[in-house]
Design an enzyme around this catalytic site. Sequence first.
Site, mmCIF file in Angstrom:
data_model
loop_
_atom_site.group_PDB
_atom_site.id
_atom_site.type_symbol
_atom_site.label_atom_id
_atom_site.label_comp_id
_atom_site.label_asym_id
_atom_site.label_seq_id
_atom_site.Cartn_x
_atom_site.Cartn_y
_atom_site.Cartn_z
ATOM 1 N N TYR A 1 0.829 -1.201 0.000
ATOM 2 C CA TYR A 1 0.000 0.000 0.000
ATOM 3 C C TYR A 1 0.865 1.254 0.000
ATOM 4 O O TYR A 1 1.812 1.386 0.777
ATOM 5 C CB TYR A 1 -0.926 0.030 1.226
ATOM 6 C CG TYR A 1 -1.738 1.299 1.325
ATOM 7 C CD1 TYR A 1 -2.804 1.528 0.465
ATOM 8 C CD2 TYR A 1 -1.418 2.291 2.250
ATOM 9 C CE1 TYR A 1 -3.536 2.705 0.530
ATOM 10 C CE2 TYR A 1 -2.146 3.463 2.330
ATOM 11 C CZ TYR A 1 -3.207 3.662 1.460
ATOM 12 O OH TYR A 1 -3.921 4.824 1.520
ATOM 13 N N HIS B 1 -5.349 15.784 -4.003
ATOM 14 C CA HIS B 1 -5.652 16.014 -2.593
ATOM 15 C C HIS B 1 -5.530 17.486 -2.200
ATOM 16 O O HIS B 1 -5.973 17.864 -1.102
ATOM 17 C CB HIS B 1 -4.743 15.152 -1.716
ATOM 18 C CG HIS B 1 -5.155 13.710 -1.669
ATOM 19 N ND1 HIS B 1 -5.355 12.956 -2.799
ATOM 20 C CD2 HIS B 1 -5.419 12.872 -0.626
ATOM 21 C CE1 HIS B 1 -5.722 11.726 -2.466
ATOM 22 N NE2 HIS B 1 -5.772 11.651 -1.150
ATOM 23 N N ASN C 1 0.316 12.413 4.793
ATOM 24 C CA ASN C 1 -0.398 11.517 5.696
ATOM 25 C C ASN C 1 0.083 11.719 7.123
ATOM 26 O O ASN C 1 0.921 10.980 7.630
ATOM 27 C CB ASN C 1 -0.189 10.058 5.248
ATOM 28 C CG ASN C 1 -1.416 9.212 5.541
ATOM 29 O OD1 ASN C 1 -1.992 9.322 6.614
ATOM 30 N ND2 ASN C 1 -1.807 8.376 4.592
ATOM 31 N N TYR D 1 -19.375 34.499 43.511
ATOM 32 C CA TYR D 1 -18.622 33.374 42.955
ATOM 33 C C TYR D 1 -17.598 33.806 41.911
ATOM 34 O O TYR D 1 -16.514 33.248 41.821
ATOM 35 C CB TYR D 1 -19.576 32.367 42.305
ATOM 36 C CG TYR D 1 -20.359 31.503 43.264
ATOM 37 C CD1 TYR D 1 -20.371 31.754 44.627
ATOM 38 C CD2 TYR D 1 -21.110 30.433 42.789
ATOM 39 C CE1 TYR D 1 -21.101 30.958 45.489
ATOM 40 C CE2 TYR D 1 -21.855 29.631 43.643
ATOM 41 C CZ TYR D 1 -21.837 29.900 44.996
ATOM 42 O OH TYR D 1 -22.556 29.107 45.847
ATOM 43 N N ARG E 1 -14.738 34.952 44.185
ATOM 44 C CA ARG E 1 -14.243 33.965 45.142
ATOM 45 C C ARG E 1 -13.818 32.659 44.471
ATOM 46 O O ARG E 1 -12.886 31.982 44.926
ATOM 47 C CB ARG E 1 -15.348 33.702 46.171
ATOM 48 C CG ARG E 1 -14.949 32.814 47.315
ATOM 49 C CD ARG E 1 -15.933 32.879 48.480
ATOM 50 N NE ARG E 1 -17.293 33.209 48.111
ATOM 51 C CZ ARG E 1 -18.332 32.414 48.340
ATOM 52 N NH1 ARG E 1 -18.163 31.210 48.867
ATOM 53 N NH2 ARG E 1 -19.549 32.810 48.022
ATOM 54 N N PHE F 1 -2.488 7.869 12.049
ATOM 55 C CA PHE F 1 -2.785 9.189 11.513
ATOM 56 C C PHE F 1 -4.102 9.748 12.020
ATOM 57 O O PHE F 1 -4.421 10.918 11.795
ATOM 58 C CB PHE F 1 -2.847 9.126 9.981
ATOM 59 C CG PHE F 1 -3.737 8.004 9.499
ATOM 60 C CD1 PHE F 1 -5.105 8.065 9.618
ATOM 61 C CD2 PHE F 1 -3.167 6.856 8.957
ATOM 62 C CE1 PHE F 1 -5.913 7.028 9.190
ATOM 63 C CE2 PHE F 1 -3.979 5.806 8.524
ATOM 64 C CZ PHE F 1 -5.361 5.896 8.642
ATOM 65 N N GLU G 1 -12.879 5.292 4.852
ATOM 66 C CA GLU G 1 -12.589 6.156 5.999
ATOM 67 C C GLU G 1 -13.927 6.483 6.663
ATOM 68 O O GLU G 1 -14.483 7.576 6.513
ATOM 69 C CB GLU G 1 -11.843 7.403 5.529
ATOM 70 C CG GLU G 1 -10.495 7.032 4.912
ATOM 71 C CD GLU G 1 -9.822 8.173 4.171
ATOM 72 O OE1 GLU G 1 -10.319 9.313 4.260
ATOM 73 O OE2 GLU G 1 -8.803 7.923 3.510
#
Length: 512
Positions: free
Chosen positions: A54, A84, A197, A283, A286, A331, A417
């Site tokens: 791959y 991409h 990646n 508050y 404090r 990743f 994915e």
Amino acid sequence: MPDVVVQPTGVSPADVLAVARGTARVTLAPSTVEAMERSRSIVDRIERDGRPVYGVSTGFGALANTFVAPERRAELQHALIRSHAAGIGAPVSREVVRAMILLRVRSLALGRSGVRPLVAHALVDLLNHDITPWVPEHGSLGASGDLAPLAHCALVLLGEGWVLGPGGERIDGGEALRRAGLTPVELSAKEGLALINGTDGMLGMLLLAIDDAAHLFTMADVTAALSTEAMLGSDRPFLPELHAIRPHPGQAVSAANIHRLLQGSAIMDSHRDDLAHAVQDAYSIRCAPQVAGAARDTLAFVETTAARELVSVVDNPVVLPDGRVLSTGNFHGAPLGFAADFLAIAAAEVGAIAERRVDRLLDVTRSRNLPAFLSPDPGVNSGLMIAQYTAAGIVAENRRLAGPASVDSVPTSGMQEDHVSMGWAACRKLRTVLDNLTSLLAVELLAGVRGLQLRAPLTPSPAGQAALAAVGGYAGEPGPDIYLAPVLEQARATVSGRALRTEIESTTGPLN
């Protein structure tokens, strides 16, 4: 600024800041080059053997089972980068892109990506020649890392894409390389994939946010102390023995800061033993250490997460020293997405409690004899009334941004994915929350200083005096209404800068 030398063990957070926000140059250690050469020799051997692996001899994502002939593998890597680089929107800031590039160099330097050293040198050249790729704000899901943002960076290495010009304009990537005397890179097997990646965009933004948050949380203690002093609050709730019995470390730090900042004040001394003084402050005064302290503890968790990621191999596939090339899920940006979401929640609350103190300072029924809206002549003048409106609007936006991005997975790549981290979105909105927190603390800084000015002739603490000198220089004394927007902008610069903090620490000692 000294050079940042990238070792086979990576870089430090300080290195990232020095390159992203400073002028540090980057070099590769000889041992880094050797580690990359060893890793590359394994990929070369796979190429010779013709094994299907791959990212080396196959397609990507849903096309992982498509075998690619040897003569087309270089083409495959270039096509990967072009396809991409599909982001859209306004460009992310220069500091984020520079952090991202350095972190990608760091990832390659670990010697598990199988790329030639010249690829890392090409990225270093972008940094050292101040070439900042144009990276659109939308495109990453934080799934296989920050694919689109990193592809926009890698595209410039090919002499393509866009570069961010000095005035924010777009410059052709090839032209930018030519001006710098650089030549485009011809990618080999696996190198395109190794360039994109990883979690470098998320991690870069997170490291920048950590630096900002650490400073802002300390400045939140400063502004809380100013508000407490201006409202005739008590310093007793900040005594160390009261925080030792609830041992959250961040809480103890914030309480110690605020207590130290309030010492030496004639304003505090004026009511310390007054029986008519309120037994308990609200508050928002404090409980300031409890809220800011919880934020500090969240920040400590985020720092630990980022430190782990800085030594992590997040490429896919990874090249192991024994010759195996294996796919991983390292990743996936979930650790960084969660951390960014947690820190955004914490920072939003630090801003929310600051706004409540501002509202109290401006309310004549609760501010202990300060004039309405901190104006000596309320009615004709509105004082800081609308500054509090601005703060309220920012608090509302931060509440929306505090909603976690990391639970909002959208499947992609033909369901290959099928769960993504949204870590890029989480880190982007964290940076917006921190920018908003800067504005909220600026409003409180101005309100606190106005309150101290109106307590004259009583003198504030040395820390309060330093704030009066810094803010009074551009805000003036209380009086007729003035154009507030420029004053608030200068107050933002005071909060984000280090000058006031340094001046205060010269009298109180270091604040944590």
